[in-house]
Design a protein around this motif. Structure first.
Motif, short mmCIF file in Angstrom:
data_model
loop_
_atom_site.label_atom_id
_atom_site.label_comp_id
_atom_site.label_asym_id
_atom_site.label_seq_id
_atom_site.Cartn_x
_atom_site.Cartn_y
_atom_site.Cartn_z
N ALA A 5 0.87 -1.18 0.00
CA ALA A 5 0.00 0.00 0.00
C ALA A 5 0.90 1.23 0.00
CB ALA A 5 -0.90 0.00 1.22
N PRO A 6 0.48 2.29 -0.67
CA PRO A 6 1.30 3.49 -0.70
C PRO A 6 1.45 4.10 0.69
CG PRO A 6 -0.85 3.93 -1.65
CD PRO A 6 -0.78 2.46 -1.39
N GLU A 7 2.57 4.73 0.93
CA GLU A 7 2.82 5.40 2.20
C GLU A 7 2.05 6.71 2.29
OE1 GLU A 7 4.68 4.20 4.76
OE2 GLU A 7 4.93 2.38 3.59
N ARG A 8 1.75 7.30 1.14
CA ARG A 8 1.13 8.62 1.11
C ARG A 8 0.25 8.75 -0.11
NH1 ARG A 8 1.78 13.91 2.55
NH2 ARG A 8 1.52 15.40 0.88
N LEU A 9 -0.92 9.35 0.09
CA LEU A 9 -1.81 9.71 -1.01
C LEU A 9 -1.98 11.22 -1.01
CD1 LEU A 9 -4.63 7.05 -0.52
CD2 LEU A 9 -2.81 7.01 -2.22
N GLU A 10 -2.11 11.78 -2.18
CA GLU A 10 -2.35 13.22 -2.32
C GLU A 10 -3.54 13.44 -3.23
OE1 GLU A 10 0.98 15.38 -3.80
OE2 GLU A 10 2.25 14.82 -2.13
N LEU A 11 -4.26 14.50 -2.98
CA LEU A 11 -5.29 14.92 -3.91
C LEU A 11 -5.37 16.43 -3.90
CD1 LEU A 11 -8.19 15.90 -2.48
CD2 LEU A 11 -8.30 13.49 -1.95
N GLY A 12 -5.90 16.95 -4.96
CA GLY A 12 -6.08 18.39 -5.06
C GLY A 12 -7.39 18.71 -5.75
N HIS A 13 -7.92 19.88 -5.47
CA HIS A 13 -9.14 20.34 -6.13
C HIS A 13 -9.09 21.86 -6.25
CE1 HIS A 13 -11.21 22.14 -2.66
NE2 HIS A 13 -10.62 21.18 -1.96
N PRO A 18 -15.56 23.88 -3.22
CA PRO A 18 -15.37 23.50 -1.83
C PRO A 18 -15.98 22.15 -1.45
CG PRO A 18 -16.98 25.26 -1.99
CD PRO A 18 -16.39 25.08 -3.37
N ALA A 19 -16.95 21.67 -2.21
CA ALA A 19 -17.54 20.35 -1.90
C ALA A 19 -16.49 19.25 -2.01
CB ALA A 19 -18.71 20.07 -2.84
N SER A 20 -15.54 19.39 -2.91
CA SER A 20 -14.47 18.40 -3.02
C SER A 20 -13.61 18.37 -1.77
CB SER A 20 -13.60 18.68 -4.25
OG SER A 20 -14.33 18.42 -5.43
N GLY A 21 -13.42 19.52 -1.14
CA GLY A 21 -12.68 19.57 0.12
C GLY A 21 -13.42 18.85 1.24
N VAL A 22 -14.73 18.96 1.25
CA VAL A 22 -15.54 18.26 2.25
C VAL A 22 -15.35 16.74 2.08
CG1 VAL A 22 -17.89 17.78 3.04
CG2 VAL A 22 -17.21 20.12 2.48
N VAL A 23 -15.42 16.27 0.85
CA VAL A 23 -15.24 14.84 0.58
C VAL A 23 -13.85 14.39 1.02
CG1 VAL A 23 -15.08 13.11 -1.25
CG2 VAL A 23 -16.90 14.82 -1.31
N ALA A 24 -12.83 15.17 0.71
CA ALA A 24 -11.46 14.82 1.09
C ALA A 24 -11.31 14.71 2.61
CB ALA A 24 -10.48 15.85 0.54
N ARG A 25 -11.83 15.69 3.33
CA ARG A 25 -11.71 15.67 4.79
C ARG A 25 -12.49 14.50 5.40
NH1 ARG A 25 -12.02 21.01 3.55
NH2 ARG A 25 -14.23 21.19 4.07
N ARG A 26 -13.65 14.19 4.87
CA ARG A 26 -14.42 13.05 5.37
C ARG A 26 -13.71 11.73 5.10
NH1 ARG A 26 -20.70 14.64 3.98
NH2 ARG A 26 -20.86 16.26 5.56
N ALA A 27 -12.87 11.69 4.08
CA ALA A 27 -12.10 10.49 3.76
C ALA A 27 -10.81 10.42 4.56
CB ALA A 27 -11.81 10.43 2.26
N ASP A 47 -6.39 28.52 -8.42
CA ASP A 47 -5.71 27.98 -7.24
C ASP A 47 -6.24 26.58 -6.94
OD1 ASP A 47 -4.53 30.46 -7.09
OD2 ASP A 47 -5.63 31.11 -5.32
N VAL A 48 -5.38 25.76 -6.33
CA VAL A 48 -5.72 24.37 -5.99
C VAL A 48 -5.42 24.12 -4.52
CG1 VAL A 48 -5.15 21.96 -6.43
CG2 VAL A 48 -5.29 23.56 -8.34
N ASP A 49 -6.40 23.61 -3.79
CA ASP A 49 -6.17 23.16 -2.42
C ASP A 49 -5.60 21.75 -2.48
OD1 ASP A 49 -6.99 25.46 -1.16
OD2 ASP A 49 -9.01 24.74 -0.74
N THR A 50 -4.55 21.50 -1.72
CA THR A 50 -3.87 20.21 -1.72
C THR A 50 -4.08 19.52 -0.38
OG1 THR A 50 -2.22 21.08 -3.23
CG2 THR A 50 -1.65 19.07 -2.06
N TYR A 51 -4.39 18.23 -0.44
CA TYR A 51 -4.64 17.41 0.74
C TYR A 51 -3.72 16.19 0.71
CZ TYR A 51 -8.95 20.00 1.45
OH TYR A 51 -9.88 21.00 1.68
#
Length: 70
Positions: A5-13, A18-27, A47-51
């Motif tokens: 399994a990967p040590e780290r996952l990243e996503l951006g939106h 902002p709904a994509s940020g809600v999904v990311a935080r819930r995950a 601009d892109v928020d990175t998680y």
């Protein structure tokens, strides 16, 4: 369960979604920052928020959805 399994996952939106940020935080992803003018869409820089989520982060708490059978 995979043996690897990967040590780290990243996503951006895009910050204008902002709904994509809600999904990311819930995950279980944590916001790590904003990359300014990262995406070019229709001639406009956005601009892109990175998680990020680490393998060692705790699993997110959530209420599972019920299975629907037809």
């Amino acid at each position: 369960m995979p043996k690897w399994a990967p040590e780290r996952l990243e996503l951006g939106h895009r910050v204008n979604n902002p709904a994509s940020g809600v999904v990311a935080r819930r995950a279980g992803f944590l916001k790590e920052g904003t990359q300014r003018q990262k995406f070019l869409a229709d001639g406009e820089r956005l601009d892109v928020d990175t998680y990020g989520r680490l393998k060692t982060d705790p699993h997110p708490a959530f209420d599972p959805l019920p299975m629907v059978t037809r």
